[in-house]
Scaffold this motif. Structure first.
Motif, PDB file in Angstrom:
ATOM      1  N   ILE A 178     -16.476  -2.922  18.820  1.00  0.00           N
ATOM      2  CA  ILE A 178     -15.846  -1.638  18.516  1.00  0.00           C
ATOM      3  C   ILE A 178     -15.708  -0.840  19.805  1.00  0.00           C
ATOM      4  CG2 ILE A 178     -15.989   0.493  17.172  1.00  0.00           C
ATOM      5  CD1 ILE A 178     -15.667  -1.981  15.458  1.00  0.00           C
ATOM      6  N   ILE A 179     -14.511  -0.317  20.060  1.00  0.00           N
ATOM      7  CA  ILE A 179     -14.284   0.479  21.269  1.00  0.00           C
ATOM      8  C   ILE A 179     -13.558   1.775  20.893  1.00  0.00           C
ATOM      9  CG2 ILE A 179     -14.179  -1.529  22.803  1.00  0.00           C
ATOM     10  CD1 ILE A 179     -11.115  -1.269  22.707  1.00  0.00           C
ATOM     11  N   ARG A 180     -13.501   2.689  21.844  1.00  0.00           N
ATOM     12  CA  ARG A 180     -12.701   3.903  21.690  1.00  0.00           C
ATOM     13  C   ARG A 180     -11.764   3.986  22.877  1.00  0.00           C
ATOM     14  NH1 ARG A 180     -15.172   9.420  19.463  1.00  0.00           N
ATOM     15  NH2 ARG A 180     -15.307   7.975  17.691  1.00  0.00           N
ATOM     16  N   HIS A 181     -10.454   3.903  22.610  1.00  0.00           N
ATOM     17  CA  HIS A 181      -9.473   3.928  23.682  1.00  0.00           C
ATOM     18  C   HIS A 181      -9.423   5.300  24.341  1.00  0.00           C
ATOM     19  CE1 HIS A 181      -7.867  -0.031  22.800  1.00  0.00           C
ATOM     20  NE2 HIS A 181      -7.834   0.277  21.513  1.00  0.00           N
ATOM     21  N   LYS A 182      -9.077   5.308  25.608  1.00  0.00           N
ATOM     22  CA  LYS A 182      -9.014   6.541  26.379  1.00  0.00           C
ATOM     23  C   LYS A 182      -8.043   7.524  25.741  1.00  0.00           C
ATOM     24  CE  LYS A 182      -8.318   8.249  31.089  1.00  0.00           C
ATOM     25  NZ  LYS A 182      -7.960   7.860  32.497  1.00  0.00           N
ATOM     26  N   GLY A 183      -8.508   8.758  25.537  1.00  0.00           N
ATOM     27  CA  GLY A 183      -7.674   9.794  24.959  1.00  0.00           C
ATOM     28  C   GLY A 183      -7.645   9.805  23.445  1.00  0.00           C
ATOM     29  N   GLU A 184      -8.304   8.825  22.790  1.00  0.00           N
ATOM     30  CA  GLU A 184      -8.326   8.771  21.334  1.00  0.00           C
ATOM     31  C   GLU A 184      -9.659   9.268  20.796  1.00  0.00           C
ATOM     32  OE1 GLU A 184      -7.342   4.900  19.960  1.00  0.00           O
ATOM     33  OE2 GLU A 184      -5.263   4.994  20.646  1.00  0.00           O
ATOM     34  N   LYS A 185      -9.662   9.696  19.539  1.00  0.00           N
ATOM     35  CA  LYS A 185     -10.876  10.214  18.919  1.00  0.00           C
ATOM     36  C   LYS A 185     -11.368   9.326  17.788  1.00  0.00           C
ATOM     37  CE  LYS A 185      -9.719  15.040  19.964  1.00  0.00           C
ATOM     38  NZ  LYS A 185      -9.511  16.406  19.403  1.00  0.00           N
ATOM     39  N   ILE A 186     -10.781   8.142  17.659  1.00  0.00           N
ATOM     40  CA  ILE A 186     -11.177   7.236  16.589  1.00  0.00           C
ATOM     41  C   ILE A 186     -11.531   5.876  17.167  1.00  0.00           C
ATOM     42  CG2 ILE A 186      -9.905   8.362  14.733  1.00  0.00           C
ATOM     43  CD1 ILE A 186      -7.622   6.446  15.211  1.00  0.00           C
ATOM     44  N   ASP A 187     -12.412   5.168  16.461  1.00  0.00           N
ATOM     45  CA  ASP A 187     -12.844   3.848  16.914  1.00  0.00           C
ATOM     46  C   ASP A 187     -11.814   2.790  16.538  1.00  0.00           C
ATOM     47  OD1 ASP A 187     -15.196   4.812  17.966  1.00  0.00           O
ATOM     48  OD2 ASP A 187     -16.324   4.518  16.109  1.00  0.00           O
ATOM     49  N   SER A 188     -11.762   1.741  17.366  1.00  0.00           N
ATOM     50  CA  SER A 188     -10.827   0.648  17.152  1.00  0.00           C
ATOM     51  C   SER A 188     -11.531  -0.684  17.365  1.00  0.00           C
ATOM     52  CB  SER A 188      -9.646   0.742  18.129  1.00  0.00           C
ATOM     53  OG  SER A 188      -8.939   1.949  17.980  1.00  0.00           O
ATOM     54  N   PHE A 189     -10.943  -1.746  16.833  1.00  0.00           N
ATOM     55  CA  PHE A 189     -11.414  -3.089  17.138  1.00  0.00           C
ATOM     56  C   PHE A 189     -10.871  -3.508  18.497  1.00  0.00           C
ATOM     57  CE2 PHE A 189     -11.511  -3.435  12.375  1.00  0.00           C
ATOM     58  CZ  PHE A 189     -12.888  -3.600  12.270  1.00  0.00           C
ATOM     59  N   SER A 190     -11.642  -4.305  19.191  1.00  0.00           N
ATOM     60  CA  SER A 190     -11.301  -4.701  20.548  1.00  0.00           C
ATOM     61  C   SER A 190     -10.675  -6.093  20.584  1.00  0.00           C
ATOM     62  CB  SER A 190     -12.562  -4.688  21.418  1.00  0.00           C
ATOM     63  OG  SER A 190     -12.330  -5.315  22.660  1.00  0.00           O
ATOM     64  N   ASN A 191      -9.885  -6.336  21.630  1.00  0.00           N
ATOM     65  CA  ASN A 191      -9.355  -7.668  21.897  1.00  0.00           C
ATOM     66  C   ASN A 191     -10.369  -8.542  22.629  1.00  0.00           C
ATOM     67  OD1 ASN A 191      -6.790  -8.343  20.861  1.00  0.00           O
ATOM     68  ND2 ASN A 191      -5.777  -6.966  22.298  1.00  0.00           N
ATOM     69  N   ASP A 192     -11.499  -7.951  23.015  1.00  0.00           N
ATOM     70  CA  ASP A 192     -12.501  -8.707  23.767  1.00  0.00           C
ATOM     71  C   ASP A 192     -12.979  -9.920  22.969  1.00  0.00           C
ATOM     72  OD1 ASP A 192     -12.262  -6.776  25.640  1.00  0.00           O
ATOM     73  OD2 ASP A 192     -14.203  -5.819  25.271  1.00  0.00           O
ATOM     74  N   GLU A 193     -13.249 -10.995  23.696  1.00  0.00           N
ATOM     75  CA  GLU A 193     -13.741 -12.228  23.064  1.00  0.00           C
ATOM     76  C   GLU A 193     -15.262 -12.164  22.942  1.00  0.00           C
ATOM     77  OE1 GLU A 193     -12.135 -15.157  25.665  1.00  0.00           O
ATOM     78  OE2 GLU A 193     -10.112 -14.335  25.464  1.00  0.00           O
ATOM     79  N   TYR A 194     -15.696 -11.215  22.144  1.00  0.00           N
ATOM     80  CA  TYR A 194     -17.128 -10.925  22.020  1.00  0.00           C
ATOM     81  C   TYR A 194     -17.411 -10.541  20.583  1.00  0.00           C
ATOM     82  CZ  TYR A 194     -21.542  -8.382  22.657  1.00  0.00           C
ATOM     83  OH  TYR A 194     -22.840  -7.945  22.557  1.00  0.00           O
ATOM     84  N   SER A 195     -18.443 -11.122  20.005  1.00  0.00           N
ATOM     85  CA  SER A 195     -18.747 -10.850  18.602  1.00  0.00           C
ATOM     86  C   SER A 195     -20.035 -10.043  18.468  1.00  0.00           C
ATOM     87  CB  SER A 195     -18.878 -12.156  17.816  1.00  0.00           C
ATOM     88  OG  SER A 195     -19.932 -12.949  18.332  1.00  0.00           O
ATOM     89  N   ILE A 196     -20.063  -9.196  17.446  1.00  0.00           N
ATOM     90  CA  ILE A 196     -21.262  -8.448  17.105  1.00  0.00           C
ATOM     91  C   ILE A 196     -21.869  -9.095  15.859  1.00  0.00           C
ATOM     92  CG2 ILE A 196     -20.438  -6.315  18.143  1.00  0.00           C
ATOM     93  CD1 ILE A 196     -19.607  -5.333  15.403  1.00  0.00           C
ATOM     94  N   PRO A 197     -23.140  -8.823  15.555  1.00  0.00           N
ATOM     95  CA  PRO A 197     -23.817  -9.563  14.470  1.00  0.00           C
ATOM     96  C   PRO A 197     -23.228  -9.354  13.080  1.00  0.00           C
ATOM     97  CG  PRO A 197     -25.422  -8.522  15.925  1.00  0.00           C
ATOM     98  CD  PRO A 197     -24.082  -7.973  16.305  1.00  0.00           C
ATOM     99  N   ASN A 198     -22.699  -8.163  12.808  1.00  0.00           N
ATOM    100  CA  ASN A 198     -22.260  -7.858  11.446  1.00  0.00           C
ATOM    101  C   ASN A 198     -20.783  -7.486  11.404  1.00  0.00           C
ATOM    102  OD1 ASN A 198     -24.906  -8.106  10.252  1.00  0.00           O
ATOM    103  ND2 ASN A 198     -25.406  -6.167  11.241  1.00  0.00           N
ATOM    104  N   PHE A 199     -20.196  -7.666  10.237  1.00  0.00           N
ATOM    105  CA  PHE A 199     -18.810  -7.269  10.045  1.00  0.00           C
ATOM    106  C   PHE A 199     -18.709  -5.762   9.855  1.00  0.00           C
ATOM    107  CE2 PHE A 199     -18.104 -11.734   8.752  1.00  0.00           C
ATOM    108  CZ  PHE A 199     -16.935 -11.985   9.448  1.00  0.00           C
ATOM    109  N   ARG A 200     -17.695  -5.170  10.497  1.00  0.00           N
ATOM    110  CA  ARG A 200     -17.271  -3.816  10.165  1.00  0.00           C
ATOM    111  C   ARG A 200     -15.993  -3.929   9.354  1.00  0.00           C
ATOM    112  NH1 ARG A 200     -18.850   0.625  13.159  1.00  0.00           N
ATOM    113  NH2 ARG A 200     -17.636   1.748  11.567  1.00  0.00           N
ATOM    114  N   ILE A 201     -15.745  -2.947   8.529  1.00  0.00           N
ATOM    115  CA  ILE A 201     -14.634  -3.013   7.591  1.00  0.00           C
ATOM    116  C   ILE A 201     -13.643  -1.889   7.870  1.00  0.00           C
ATOM    117  CG2 ILE A 201     -13.967  -2.926   5.152  1.00  0.00           C
ATOM    118  CD1 ILE A 201     -16.750  -4.032   4.515  1.00  0.00           C
TER     119      ILE A 201
END
Length: 376
Positions: free
Chosen positions: A11-34
Motif C-alpha cells: 500500500i502506498i500514497r502517491h505524491k499530492g494524494e490523500k488516499i491510499d493506493s495499491f502499488s505496482n511494486d513486486e512485493y507482497s504483504i502478509p494479508n489481503f487488503r480489500i
C-alpha cells in the motif's frame, strides 16, 4: 453489481494524494487488503489517453480501499443485519464495518435481495501482471462476465497478487515464489469466508442467499490456488464453491495425484471442476521446456490420472477454438487466453457457470466419460 479487489500488494500514497493506493511494486504483504471498484463514473479511455504516461492506477479505474475492521470476527456484521431487519437493536451501521466484514455484508445483502441469479466469480490472474495490468483485466472481466446477459455472474472478486511486470524468463521464478506467498494469504481469506457462512447458516433470522460462488484461475494463478490448497486440511474443507474452472493451468499435470496433496482437495471444495486445456498452448510449452524441467503442464497436456474424480472433474479441450474476438499475434501464437479471445470458449464457460449438465453443454463432442472437445 460489485467488483472487489483483494490484494496483498504493498500500500502506498502517491505524491499530492490523500488516499491510499495499491502499488505496482513486486512485493507482497502478509494479508489481503480489500478495495471496491467504482464504475459509476467510468468512461472508456481514448487511444490518446492510453498512451499518456499518467494512464496508471486510478486513471485506469477508480477504487476505494476499505478500512481495516475495528475488531475481528463477524458478530458486528450480524448485529448490523439484524438491526436492519428490526430483530435486534444495535448502534452499529455498515459504516462501522471494514475489510472482509464490509465485503461479506455487501455481498450478502445484494445476493439475498434477488431471486435472479446473482453469482460471484473469484478470479485469480496469471504470470507477468503489474497492478495497472490488473485494473485493465478487471475492466475486461466486467465486460465479459457481468455486462453479458449470457453469464450468471453479477459480482467479481479479483485476486490481485504481485506478479512481475516483466516477461523476462528469470522473473518467472520470482512469480512462482510470490504465488506461494499469495496462496497462503488466500487460505486465510478462505477460512474467513467459511466462518462467515457457518455463522450465517447457524442464525435462524438470516436466510442463506442461495446464490453460487465460483473460482476461475488462469495460468500461474493456478499456482496461487495450489498454494492455498496445500495449506488446507481436508477435514476443514466445506463444499462452498459451485464451479472451479482451471484455465490453461501452469502447474504440473500430476496435481490431482494424492502425493501432490493439492488439487485432489478440489472435489471436496466444489460441485464441479473443469480443466480447460489447449494442446497448442505455446506459452505453456515454453514454461515446460525452459522453466519446469520438462514437467508437462496441466493446461497443455491434461491431468495424469483423475479416475477417482471422474464424476466431478471434466476435461475440456480447446485446441480447435477460433480466436474470433481477439486475434492479434499474441493470441494466435500463444493459444493461452481462450477465455478472452474466443467466443466458443466463453460460451462453454457460461454454460458451465450456469451449471448445465456437462453432457448437455452445446458445441462439444464427447471423447469419453469426462473428456470433451469444443467444436465450431
Amino acid at each position: 453489481m460489485a467488483v472487489y479487489i483483494l490484494s496483498n500488494r504493498k500500500i502506498i500514497r502517491h505524491k499530492g494524494e490523500k488516499i491510499d493506493s495499491f502499488s505496482n511494486d513486486e512485493y507482497s504483504i502478509p494479508n489481503f487488503r480489500i478495495a471496491k471498484c467504482d464504475f459509476d463514473n467510468y468512461k472508456e479511455p481514448t487511444a490518446a489517453a492510453k498512451k499518456k504516461k499518467d494512464y496508471t492506477n486510478r486513471n485506469i479505474l477508480n477504487y476505494k480501499l476499505f478500512s481495516e475492521p475495528e475488531k475481528q470476527g463477524y458478530q458486528d456484521v450480524f448485529n448490523v443485519l439484524l438491526n436492519e431487519k428490526g430483530i435486534k437493536k444495535s448502534t452499529l451501521t455498515a459504516n462501522n464495518l471494514g475489510g472482509t466484514q464490509k465485503m461479506f455484508y455487501e455481498l450478502y445483502k445484494n445476493m439475498s435481495s434477488t431471486k435472479d441469479r446473482s453469482d460471484v466469480l473469484i478470479f485469480i490472474h496469471g504470470y507477468a501482471y503489474d497492478f495497472d495490468d490488473e485494473l485493465k483485466a478487471i475492466i475486461d472481466l466486467k465486460k465479459i462476465f457481468i455486462d453479458n446477459s449470457s453469464s450468471p455472474i453479477e459480482h467479481i472478486l479479483f485476486i490481485s497478487w504481485p506478479a512481475s511486470s516483466s516477461i523476462v524468463p528469470l522473473t518467472y521464478f520470482d512469480d512462482k515464489a510470490s504465488s506461494i506467498n499469495s496462496g497462503a494469504s488466500l487460505m486465510r481469506l478462505f477460512y474467513f469466508y467459511t466462518q462467515f457462512l457457518k455463522d450465517i447458516f447457524s442464525n435462524r433470522d438470516l436466510a442463506p442467499c442461495n446464490q453460487r460462488i465460483h473460482i476461475m484461475a488462469h495460468s500461474m494463478g493456478n499456482r496461487v490456488l495450489q498454494s492455498m490448497l496445500y495449506s488446507l486440511k481436508k477435514e476443514n474443507i466445506l463444499r462452498v464453491i459451485d464451479q472451479v474452472l482451471l484455465l490453461n493451468s501452469d502447474v504440473s499435470y500430476k496435481v490431482f495425484d494424492e502425493s501432490e496433496n493439492s488439487f485432489n482437495k478440489l472435489p471436496l471444495l466444489a460441485n464441479r471442476v473443469s480443466i480447460y486445456l489447449n494442446r497448442k498452448d505455446a506459452i505453456l510449452g515454453i514454461s515446460q521446456f525452459t522453466k519446469n524441467i520438462l514437467t508437462p503442464r496441466l493446461g497443455k497436456n491434461g491431468p495424469s490420472n483423475i479416475d477417482q474424480f471422474k464424476d466431478i472433474v471434466s476435461i475440456i479441450d480447446c485446441t480447435f477454438i477460433e480466436n474470433d474476438i481477439l486475434n492479434s499475434f499474441k493470441f494466435e501464437f500463444g493459444n493461452h487466453w481462450g477465455y478472452l479471445s474466443s467466443s466458443q470458449a466463453q460460451n462453454d464457460i457460461f454454460q458451465n457457470l450456469y451449471g448445465v449438465d456437462r453432457n448437455l453443454i452445446t458445441n462439444r463432442t464427447k471423447n469419453n466419460e469426462n473428456t470433451f472437445t469444443i467444436i465450431s
